[in-house]
Design an enzyme around this catalytic site. Structure first.
Site, PDB file in Angstrom:
ATOM      1  N   GLU A  12     -74.241  50.502 -26.868  1.00  0.00           N
ATOM      2  CA  GLU A  12     -72.813  50.317 -27.162  1.00  0.00           C
ATOM      3  C   GLU A  12     -71.945  50.525 -25.922  1.00  0.00           C
ATOM      4  O   GLU A  12     -70.750  50.792 -26.043  1.00  0.00           O
ATOM      5  CB  GLU A  12     -72.382  51.225 -28.323  1.00  0.00           C
ATOM      6  CG  GLU A  12     -72.539  52.732 -28.092  1.00  0.00           C
ATOM      7  CD  GLU A  12     -73.931  53.272 -28.377  1.00  0.00           C
ATOM      8  OE1 GLU A  12     -74.856  52.458 -28.549  1.00  0.00           O
ATOM      9  OE2 GLU A  12     -74.116  54.501 -28.407  1.00  0.00           O
ATOM     10  N   ASP A  15     -80.207  50.765 -29.989  1.00  0.00           N
ATOM     11  CA  ASP A  15     -79.579  52.058 -29.672  1.00  0.00           C
ATOM     12  C   ASP A  15     -79.365  52.295 -28.185  1.00  0.00           C
ATOM     13  O   ASP A  15     -78.331  52.793 -27.773  1.00  0.00           O
ATOM     14  CB  ASP A  15     -80.420  53.194 -30.268  1.00  0.00           C
ATOM     15  CG  ASP A  15     -79.714  54.531 -30.140  1.00  0.00           C
ATOM     16  OD1 ASP A  15     -78.468  54.532 -30.129  1.00  0.00           O
ATOM     17  OD2 ASP A  15     -80.390  55.567 -30.030  1.00  0.00           O
ATOM     18  N   GLU A  43     -37.588  53.003 -27.443  1.00  0.00           N
ATOM     19  CA  GLU A  43     -37.941  52.748 -28.841  1.00  0.00           C
ATOM     20  C   GLU A  43     -38.890  53.827 -29.360  1.00  0.00           C
ATOM     21  O   GLU A  43     -38.636  54.453 -30.368  1.00  0.00           O
ATOM     22  CB  GLU A  43     -38.630  51.379 -28.924  1.00  0.00           C
ATOM     23  CG  GLU A  43     -38.952  50.905 -30.317  1.00  0.00           C
ATOM     24  CD  GLU A  43     -37.798  50.188 -30.979  1.00  0.00           C
ATOM     25  OE1 GLU A  43     -36.983  49.596 -30.251  1.00  0.00           O
ATOM     26  OE2 GLU A  43     -37.699  50.233 -32.208  1.00  0.00           O
ATOM     27  N   GLU A  50     -76.512  53.557 -23.197  1.00  0.00           N
ATOM     28  CA  GLU A  50     -76.296  53.314 -24.622  1.00  0.00           C
ATOM     29  C   GLU A  50     -76.043  51.822 -24.832  1.00  0.00           C
ATOM     30  O   GLU A  50     -75.286  51.203 -24.073  1.00  0.00           O
ATOM     31  CB  GLU A  50     -75.114  54.134 -25.134  1.00  0.00           C
ATOM     32  CG  GLU A  50     -75.320  55.639 -25.055  1.00  0.00           C
ATOM     33  CD  GLU A  50     -76.579  56.105 -25.791  1.00  0.00           C
ATOM     34  OE1 GLU A  50     -76.825  55.628 -26.910  1.00  0.00           O
ATOM     35  OE2 GLU A  50     -77.320  56.932 -25.232  1.00  0.00           O
ATOM     36  N   ASP A 102     -52.605  51.758 -29.397  1.00  0.00           N
ATOM     37  CA  ASP A 102     -51.989  53.013 -28.958  1.00  0.00           C
ATOM     38  C   ASP A 102     -52.923  53.833 -28.057  1.00  0.00           C
ATOM     39  O   ASP A 102     -53.294  54.978 -28.387  1.00  0.00           O
ATOM     40  CB  ASP A 102     -51.554  53.837 -30.186  1.00  0.00           C
ATOM     41  CG  ASP A 102     -50.576  53.066 -31.066  1.00  0.00           C
ATOM     42  OD1 ASP A 102     -49.726  52.341 -30.515  1.00  0.00           O
ATOM     43  OD2 ASP A 102     -50.671  53.171 -32.305  1.00  0.00           O
TER      44      ASP A 102
HETATM   45  O1  FUB Z   1     -49.652  52.154 -34.309  1.00  0.00           O
HETATM   46  C1  FUB Z   1     -48.573  52.478 -35.139  1.00  0.00           C
HETATM   47  C2  FUB Z   1     -47.304  52.519 -34.332  1.00  0.00           C
HETATM   48  O2  FUB Z   1     -47.077  51.281 -33.690  1.00  0.00           O
HETATM   49  C3  FUB Z   1     -47.328  53.526 -33.204  1.00  0.00           C
HETATM   50  O3  FUB Z   1     -47.071  54.807 -33.616  1.00  0.00           O
HETATM   51  C4  FUB Z   1     -46.300  52.954 -32.297  1.00  0.00           C
HETATM   52  O4  FUB Z   1     -46.342  53.484 -30.995  1.00  0.00           O
HETATM   53  C5  FUB Z   1     -46.598  51.486 -32.364  1.00  0.00           C
HETATM   54  O5  FUB Z   1     -47.619  51.116 -31.456  1.00  0.00           O
END
Ligand code: FUB
Length: 478
Positions: free
Chosen positions: A353, A467, A232, A351, A44
Site C-alpha cells: 500500500e 501485503d 472563511e 508495504e 483537509d
Molecule cells: O471537510 C469539511 C469542511 O470543508 C472542512 O471543515 C472545511 O475546512 C472544508 O474543507
C-alpha cells in the site's frame, strides 16, 4: 464550509525563493502525481513531520452521500519519506472514539468527522478533531502516531458555539501551544502544557476571537455581512525565520487559499495575499504546510479524481517557495506534484500500500496483517517512484500474497505500465484471502533509479490480496 444555498439548512457553519544548502531533489521523471491518494477520496490535509517521516492526516469523503452533503466518519493517516510514495495506514480514529459524538446535532456516529490536526509533544500524540455541530474534541495516543487514540476528557475541548470547526495546533519555540480554529471567525486558545486544557484567563473564559479586519485578512471580493474579510475557514499556523504565518481558506466560494503574517502566533495579522487560486470543482479548499528535508510543502485539496467534486475531494501537494522578504510566491495546482526528496530502497520490505499512483486497486485493513492491497483485477497497477535498484541490480522479487484464485500474476515493469518487463511473479492460490504466503520470481535488468510498476494480470474478477514486497540482490558465490 457550505455552499451558500445550504446556509439556512446548516446554521452552525454556513459555512527569488530560498533553497537551503541541505535541500536535495532526486532526478526522476516521477513526481508526487496529484492527487496523491487515489484509492479513496481524502480532504483537509494535516501534515506533521516527526523523526524524519512526513505523516499526513486527512479526513475522508465517503463515496455514498447522505443528504447530498459532506459525509465523513473517520480520520486516516498516510506517510512518506520521499514526498512521492505514500503508505496507507488506514483509519486511525473515528467518531466512535468520542462517546459524546452521539449527542447533539451533526449526525451522531455516522457523520461530521471534519478537518483535524495532530501534533506530538513529549512522546504523546494529540489529535484535535472537530465533530461538526458538536464542538472540537481532543484524542491522545501514548503508543505512536497511529494510535490507539483515546478521549482523555470525555467532552468537547471547545464547545459547539464558538464557530467550532477546523482546528490548527502549533507549539512555539518557547513551548507555548496554541489551538486556533473557526468559520466564519478565527478563534484561539493558549493550550496548557497538558495539551488537553487551556488557559482561561483571557477572552471569553480563555477563548479569544482574532481581529477580523480587512487589514488582517484582506477584503472579500463579494460583500457578505457575516464575513467582511476574505477569511472563511481552515486556519493553519506555521513559523519561518521568526515570522508567523496564518494560512486559511478564503472566500467567496469556490475557496482559494490565502495567508497573513504576524509577529506572534495570535497576530496582529497583516494580509499577505492569495497563495493558491480556487480550482472550481471543489467549492472548499484547506491548507496544510510543513517543512520537510529542506523544502516547504503546501498540501491542499481539489476535485481532480474521477467522480470528484465538493463532497468528493482529493489531497494534493506542491512545493511552496518564498521571496526573500518572506512573502509567498503564488502557486498553481499541478498534476505533477512535488519532486522526490529521497529514493526508495527496494531491498527492504515495502508495504504494497505504498503508492505514488495506482489504477483500479483498493486498500483494506485487518487484525492479521494491518493494511493491504485488495480489489486487484486484470490490468490494474501500482506505480512506485524513484526506486533505487543500485549498480548491482536485483535478482529476485518476493511478495506476500493471499487468495483463492489461480492465474493471476504480478508483472514487474520499469518506469511505466508498458515499460521494460524485468520479471513476472505467477501468483499461486493460498487457499484463503487471509492466508498469506511469500512467493518469489527471478528478476533481470533492474539497475539504477527507476519508477517501478507492479502490473496485475490474468483471470476474471478479483485476483489476490497483496501485503508487501521486496527485491533481493544476486547471491554471491564464495
Ligand atoms: O471537510 C469539511 C469542511 O470543508 C472542512 O471543515 C472545511 O475546512 C472544508 O474543507
Amino acid at each position: 464550509m457550505n455552499p451558500s444555498n445550504m446556509n439556512a439548512k446548516y446554521p452552525h457553519h454556513c459555512l527569488a525563493f530560498i533553497l537551503t544548502a541541505a535541500s536535495v531533489v532526486f532526478s526522476s521523471n516521477c513526481y508526487a502525481l496529484n492527487p496523491i491518494i487515489q484509492t479513496i477520496y481524502t480532504a483537509d490535509p494535516a501534515p506533521m513531520v516527526h523523526d524524519g517521516v512526513c505523516y499526513l492526516y486527512v479526513d475522508h469523503d465517503e463515496n455514498k452521500l447522505v443528504n447530498n452533503f459532506f459525509t465523513m466518519k473517520d480520520w486516516r493517516c498516510f506517510t512518506s519519506t520521499d514526498m512521492v510514495n505514500w503508505t496507507d495506514h488506514g483509519v486511525v480514529a473515528s467518531l466512535h472514539n468520542f462517546k459524546w459524538a452521539a449527542s447533539g446535532w451533526g449526525g451522531g456516529f455516522e457523520n461530521g468527522a471534519w478537518a483535524l490536526q495532530t501534533i506530538e509533544r513529549d512522546g504523546k500524540w494529540y489529535m484535535y478533531c472537530p465533530l461538526q455541530g458538536r464542538g472540537i474534541g481532543v484524542l491522545v495516543s501514548t503508543k505512536g502516531p497511529f494510535g490507539p487514540f483515546t478521549d482523555p476528557i470525555g467532552k468537547p475541548l471547545i464547545g459547539a458555539k464558538y464557530d467550532s470547526i477546523d482546528p490548527t495546533v502549533f507549539i512555539d519555540d518557547d513551548g507555548q501551544a496554541y489551538l486556533c480554529w473557526g468559520n466564519p471567525r478565527c478563534w484561539y486558545v493558549k493550550l496548557n502544557q497538558d495539551m488537553i486544557s487551556y488557559d482561561t484567563s483571557s477572552g471569553d473564559h480563555g477563548l479569544v476571537v482574532q481581529d477580523m479586519t480587512v487589514e488582517a485578512f484582506g477584503k472579500r471580493s463579494k460583500e457578505d455581512p457575516k464575513r467582511p474579510t476574505s477569511y472563511e475557514e481552515g486556519p493553519w499556523l506555521y513559523k519561518r525565520n521568526k515570522l508567523y504565518y496564518l494560512f486559511f481558506a478564503g472566500g467567496p466560494i469556490s475557496e482559494h487559499l490565502g495567508y497573513s503574517t504576524g509577529s506572534s502566533p495570535t497576530g496582529p495579522w497583516k494580509y499577505g495575499g492569495v497563495v493558491l487560486p480556487a480550482e472550481g470543482r471543489s467549492f472548499t479548499d484547506h491548507p496544510g504546510v510543513v517543512d520537510y528535508k529542506g523544502h516547504t510543502y503546501l498540501f491542499y485539496h481539489n476535485g481532480a479524481l474521477p467522480g470528484g467534486g465538493g463532497f468528493h475531494r482529493s489531497v494534493c501537494v506542491d512545493e511552496m517557495k518564498f521571496n526573500p522578504d518572506g512573502s509567498i510566491v503564488q502557486m498553481t495546482m499541478t498534476k505533477e506534484g512535488a519532486a522526490p526528496v529521497a529514493t526508495l530502497n527496494p531491498y527492504q520490505r515495502v508495504e504494497a500500500e505504498t503508492i505514488a499512483w495506482e489504477s483500479g486497486v483498493k486498500t483494506a485493513k485487518n487484525a492479521n496483517v494491518g493494511v493491504y492491497v485488495t480489489g486487484i483485477n486484470d490490468g490494474d497497477y501500482i506505480k512506485v517512484c524513484s526506486v533505487d535498484f543500485g549498480d548491482t541490480g536485483a535478482a529476485k522479487f518476493m511478495a506476500s500474497v493471499a487468495g483463492t484464485t489461480e492465474g493471476g500474476a504480478i508483472e514487474l515493469r520499469l518506469d511505466d505500465p508498458a515499460g521494460k518487463l524485468i520479471g513476472t511473479l505467477n501468483v499461486k492460490a493460498t487457499g484463503s484471502p487471509d492466508k498469506w504466503e511469500t512467493q518469489s520470481c527471478d528478476v533481470n535488468g533492474a539497475k539504477g533509479v527507476h519508477n517501478l510498476v507492479l502490473k496485475f494480470t490474468g483471470g476474471n474478477g478479483p485476483l489476490f490480496n497483496f501485503d508487501w514486497w521486496k527485491f533481493e540482490y544476486p547471491t554471491i558465490e564464495k
